[in-house]
Design an enzyme around this catalytic site. Structure first.
Site, mmCIF file in Angstrom:
data_model
loop_
_atom_site.group_PDB
_atom_site.id
_atom_site.type_symbol
_atom_site.label_atom_id
_atom_site.label_comp_id
_atom_site.label_asym_id
_atom_site.label_seq_id
_atom_site.Cartn_x
_atom_site.Cartn_y
_atom_site.Cartn_z
ATOM 1 N N GLU A 115 0.832 -1.202 0.000
ATOM 2 C CA GLU A 115 0.000 0.000 0.000
ATOM 3 C C GLU A 115 0.868 1.254 0.000
ATOM 4 O O GLU A 115 1.926 1.301 0.619
ATOM 5 C CB GLU A 115 -0.942 -0.009 1.207
ATOM 6 C CG GLU A 115 -1.997 -1.091 1.088
ATOM 7 C CD GLU A 115 -2.992 -1.114 2.240
ATOM 8 O OE1 GLU A 115 -4.150 -1.492 1.985
ATOM 9 O OE2 GLU A 115 -2.621 -0.767 3.374
ATOM 10 N N CYS A 135 6.162 -6.998 7.487
ATOM 11 C CA CYS A 135 7.168 -6.393 8.361
ATOM 12 C C CYS A 135 7.620 -7.428 9.383
ATOM 13 O O CYS A 135 6.833 -8.263 9.825
ATOM 14 C CB CYS A 135 6.579 -5.171 9.064
ATOM 15 S SG CYS A 135 7.796 -4.191 9.972
ATOM 16 N N CYS A 139 5.582 -4.518 15.891
ATOM 17 C CA CYS A 139 5.229 -3.457 16.844
ATOM 18 C C CYS A 139 3.759 -3.637 17.214
ATOM 19 O O CYS A 139 2.892 -3.727 16.335
ATOM 20 C CB CYS A 139 5.478 -2.082 16.234
ATOM 21 S SG CYS A 139 7.222 -1.796 15.826
ATOM 22 N N GLY A 194 6.742 -1.952 6.295
ATOM 23 C CA GLY A 194 8.108 -2.443 6.371
ATOM 24 C C GLY A 194 9.063 -1.518 7.101
ATOM 25 O O GLY A 194 8.769 -0.357 7.375
ATOM 26 N N GLU A 195 10.222 -2.048 7.429
ATOM 27 C CA GLU A 195 11.324 -1.309 8.057
ATOM 28 C C GLU A 195 12.372 -1.018 6.987
ATOM 29 O O GLU A 195 13.073 -1.921 6.522
ATOM 30 C CB GLU A 195 11.925 -2.139 9.203
ATOM 31 C CG GLU A 195 13.276 -1.674 9.715
ATOM 32 C CD GLU A 195 13.312 -0.214 10.162
ATOM 33 O OE1 GLU A 195 14.055 0.574 9.527
ATOM 34 O OE2 GLU A 195 12.605 0.139 11.121
ATOM 35 N N SER A 248 10.760 5.968 15.115
ATOM 36 C CA SER A 248 9.557 5.517 15.818
ATOM 37 C C SER A 248 9.948 5.245 17.268
ATOM 38 O O SER A 248 10.370 4.144 17.613
ATOM 39 C CB SER A 248 9.009 4.244 15.156
ATOM 40 O OG SER A 248 8.583 4.522 13.846
ATOM 41 N N PHE A 249 9.792 6.245 18.108
ATOM 42 C CA PHE A 249 10.303 6.181 19.481
ATOM 43 C C PHE A 249 9.253 5.589 20.426
ATOM 44 O O PHE A 249 9.439 4.540 21.007
ATOM 45 C CB PHE A 249 10.732 7.582 19.921
ATOM 46 C CG PHE A 249 11.763 7.572 21.008
ATOM 47 C CD1 PHE A 249 13.008 7.021 20.766
ATOM 48 C CD2 PHE A 249 11.503 8.104 22.258
ATOM 49 C CE1 PHE A 249 13.983 7.003 21.765
ATOM 50 C CE2 PHE A 249 12.456 8.096 23.255
ATOM 51 C CZ PHE A 249 13.697 7.546 23.009
ATOM 52 N N HIS A 250 8.177 6.294 20.644
ATOM 53 C CA HIS A 250 6.933 5.775 21.226
ATOM 54 C C HIS A 250 6.957 5.419 22.711
ATOM 55 O O HIS A 250 5.894 5.089 23.258
ATOM 56 C CB HIS A 250 6.433 4.562 20.443
ATOM 57 C CG HIS A 250 6.271 4.808 18.983
ATOM 58 N ND1 HIS A 250 5.625 5.925 18.476
ATOM 59 C CD2 HIS A 250 6.690 4.087 17.900
ATOM 60 C CE1 HIS A 250 5.644 5.873 17.153
ATOM 61 N NE2 HIS A 250 6.285 4.776 16.784
ATOM 62 N N CYS A 368 -1.649 6.620 9.778
ATOM 63 C CA CYS A 368 -0.419 6.060 10.320
ATOM 64 C C CYS A 368 -0.716 4.817 11.153
ATOM 65 O O CYS A 368 -1.566 4.831 12.033
ATOM 66 C CB CYS A 368 0.275 7.113 11.189
ATOM 67 S SG CYS A 368 1.824 6.560 11.899
#
Length: 391
Positions: A115, A135, A139, A194-195, A248-250, A368
């Protein structure tokens, strides 16, 4: 290009693109294109000039047919057509949100699907592209993370997403028409499926193509690569791509980040931050973007905000606060708006920009953390997804 195995799903559209004998030129770097032309019979003394001509036809004018490359001799065009193709991912579906966001489901080699999302704004247009089918990172708050990795995208499939969007938006220039400086696709973010840093070589080559000044010509300051924190590749990204970096800390503790972003168990917060402190110097970037999804009761307290400020002190940064975008079976809820604003206020008062991202494309699952191929969505029930998320 190695064909990946075809997976069955509920769609009735034919699952596999037709195979062709020619090598796809899309995604080849200039050096790779030069070598390919020589191997196909182009005299070495002409190859450099031919690279420039073909490059402009493909990436500046958006031409897909060698017969239209009118500054090349007919017999040379025939040689190109015999040996090569100019192939892009196929649009399976295009959805347009009430806010103008466009989500494309694209079919690539082997019948797999990814996508891509286009987000129009008042003074720019951002294209969110994917780097993998599925992925590996799992996460827990991300819908894509519930789809297992199938394979990396090729450089051509990454560049192809940009070209497909420009096709759909009618953005290729027309010969003889006045030059239009308006860019509908003005920014590219590697924030889709994906990363990117687990597919470094193909991402790097694709971005070289996208940034080349004689083609699509996007500045490296208009490209943002988002990573969950693959520390060994961060310095390479600065040196070999040089684009802007988002992380991407989060979470502000290893205990919480281990659950939200499991790669933290390999490269923890301290290790990640040490690598990030070097990035602006290596890449000449002004600042790093810290992405922080707001999860109710998980990572959204005042203490989390104060701890975040302490952790990133000394790093040129901004903090993007992302209201969680829910998906079927998700184990989390979005933080309340007052809580998000209070968090943002603490970060802002500490001297960091802390914009709250406006969710876009939620009605078409394009926001997102919501991206996932339609075939995978059709294959699993909400209960199955919820069970996987809890596991």
């Amino acid at each position: 290009m190695n064909a990946a195995p075809i997976t069955q799903d509920l769609l009735t559209i034919p699952r596999k693109l037709p195979e062709t004998a020619g090598r796809n030129l899309v995604g080849l770097t200039r050096e790779q294109l030069h070598e390919a032309l020589i191997q196909a019979g182009t005299p070495e003394r002409q190859a450099r000039m031919r690279v420039g001509q073909i490059w402009q036809w493909i990436y500046h004018w958006g031409v897909r047919d060698f017969a239209q490359m009118t500054n090349l001799a007919k017999d040379y065009r025939a040689l190109l057509a015999e040996n090569f193709e100019i192939a892009l991912p196929e649009i399976v579906t295009r959805q347009i949100s009430a806010d103008g966001t466009r989500k494309y489901l694209l079919r690539i080699s082997g019948g797999h699907e990814v996508e891509t999302v286009y987000i129009p704004e008042e003074n720019r247009g951002t294209l969110c592209i994917s780097s993998q089918v599925g992925c590996t990172l799992t996460c827990s708050f991300c819908h894509t993370g519930t789809q297992k990795l199938v394979r990396n995208l090729t450089a051509g499939e990454i560049v192809g997403q940009v070209m497909v969007a420009r096709d759909d938006l009618g953005e290729w220039p027309k010969p003889g028409a006045p030059k239009d400086e308006t860019r509908l696709v003005s920014n590219v973010v590697l924030m889709g499926m994906g990363e990117p840093l687990y597919n470094f070589d193909n991402v790097r080559d694709a971005m070289k193509v996208v940034m080349d000044g004689e083609g699509i010509s996007l500045s490296r300051r208009r490209i943002t690569l988002s990573t969950s924190g693959i520390v060994p590749e961060i310095a390479k990204t600065a040196e070999e791509i040089g684009c802007l970096l988002a992380v991407s800390f989060h979470a502000t503790t290893d205990e919480t980040r281990d659950k939200l972003v499991p790669v933290n168990r390999k490269w923890n917060i301290e290790t990640l931050l040490n690598a990030l402190r070097e990035y602006p110097r290596l890449s000449n970037s002004e600042r790093i973007t810290f992405e922080y999804v707001m999860l109710d009761g998980v990572n959204d307290s005042d203490e989390d905000a104060r701890r975040l400020v302490r952790l990133i002190r000394g790093i040129p940064a901004k903090v993007n606060l992302i209201p969680f975008n829910e998906w079927p079976g998700s184990p989390y809820r979005r933080s309340g708006w007052e809580r998000i604003e209070a968090f943002a206020d603490i970060v802002h008062k500490a001297g960091y920009a802390s914009p709250i991202r406006t969710p876009r494309g939620e009605d078409i699952m394009a926001a997102c953390g919501q991206l996932k191929s339609a075939t995978e969505r059709g294959r699993k029930t909400a209960a199955q997804i919820a069970a996987e998320a809890r596991a």
